[in-house]
Design an enzyme around this catalytic site. Structure first.
Site, PDB file in Angstrom:
ATOM      1  N   HIS A 128       5.587 -16.352 -14.588  1.00  0.00           N
ATOM      2  CA  HIS A 128       4.733 -16.539 -13.408  1.00  0.00           C
ATOM      3  C   HIS A 128       3.261 -16.475 -13.801  1.00  0.00           C
ATOM      4  O   HIS A 128       2.466 -17.358 -13.448  1.00  0.00           O
ATOM      5  CB  HIS A 128       5.060 -15.459 -12.374  1.00  0.00           C
ATOM      6  N   GLU A 129       2.898 -15.443 -14.545  1.00  0.00           N
ATOM      7  CA  GLU A 129       1.499 -15.270 -14.938  1.00  0.00           C
ATOM      8  C   GLU A 129       1.059 -16.313 -15.971  1.00  0.00           C
ATOM      9  O   GLU A 129      -0.054 -16.827 -15.896  1.00  0.00           O
ATOM     10  CB  GLU A 129       1.267 -13.853 -15.471  1.00  0.00           C
ATOM     11  N   HIS A 149       0.216 -19.570 -14.245  1.00  0.00           N
ATOM     12  CA  HIS A 149      -1.140 -19.558 -13.673  1.00  0.00           C
ATOM     13  C   HIS A 149      -2.178 -19.856 -14.752  1.00  0.00           C
ATOM     14  O   HIS A 149      -3.044 -20.722 -14.578  1.00  0.00           O
ATOM     15  CB  HIS A 149      -1.458 -18.174 -13.084  1.00  0.00           C
TER      16      HIS A 149
END
Length: 221
Positions: free
Chosen positions: A27-28, A31
């Site tokens: 997820h990170e 980004h």
């Protein structure tokens, strides 16, 4: 406290940890990678474009995993000043995280479909491999759906707030996003209000969408 490390709890951690760790890290990284593609080198310069979980783990989020079986990672830094179109850049960067979680949920669901098609001898070595793998894949579907849906809530600084901000007039968007400093307090307040009002943010908003996602993926929880 010692119950946190009982044999039953340790087994639960072993089942939940792989899916949750993959969900949080990817997820990170998503980004940061999308921000990098759009011209922002901040995450890359800080060594955050890596799948090494040690670069992403948050101490409090890690502790929460042992207490409530859920956690969070350190947010990847993003500097919208590098984007040619800051509003669009923040929208795309925000969407990348939840979208990655939904893709991972589908990948774990695929693993489940493959495993249930396999034959194995009860009590044999194959069962000892297939069953734990099935349970970890099942947990992977669940935590990725929860993380993806939770982050789409329109509460700053969650990813959903950047989606909403994109469609607001600039001045209104800035005022809206300034609530980010109070985001954690707002979330805690909503959860506490749910205990008194009978309306649960998780139980009545997030979980129904998770169950819908589970049905779409054709798996059982």
């Amino acid at each position: 406290m010692f119950d946190l490390f009982s044999p039953e709890r340790l087994q639960q951690y072993a089942i939940l940890a792989p899916g949750l760790l993959i969900a949080l890290v990817c997820h990170e990284v998503a980004h940061g990678y999308v921000a990098y593609l759009l011209g922002d080198p901040t995450a890359k310069s800080q060594g955050r474009l890596t799948l090494n979980p040690l670069k992403h783990l948050d101490p409090l989020g890690t502790l929460a995993f042992f207490v409530v079986h859920f956690g969070w990672a350190k947010p990847v830094p993003v500097n919208a000043g590098y984007f040619k179109n800051p509003r669009q850049g923040m929208l795309l960067t925000a969407i990348a995280g939840p979208l990655t979680n939904f893709i991972l949920a589908a990948a774990f669901a695929t693993i489940i479909h493959i495993l249930v098609s396999l034959e194995f001898t009860p009590g044999g070595l194959s069962e000892k491999i297939i069953v734990p793998t099935y349970l970890m894949a099942q947990a992977g579907v669940f935590v990725n759906l929860i993380l993806g849906i939770f982050n789409l809530l329109p509460i700053p600084p969650l990813d959903g707030s950047n989606v909403v901000a994109y469609f607001l007039p600039p001045r209104m968007a800035n005022t809206y996003m300034s609530l980010s400093r109070y985001g954690f307090i707002i979330l805690i307040g909503l959860i506490l209000m749910g205990r008194f009002s009978g309306y649960s943010l998780v139980g009545q908003v997030i979980l129904p969408m998770v169950h819908a996602g589970v049905r779409i993926l054709g798996v059982t929880m």
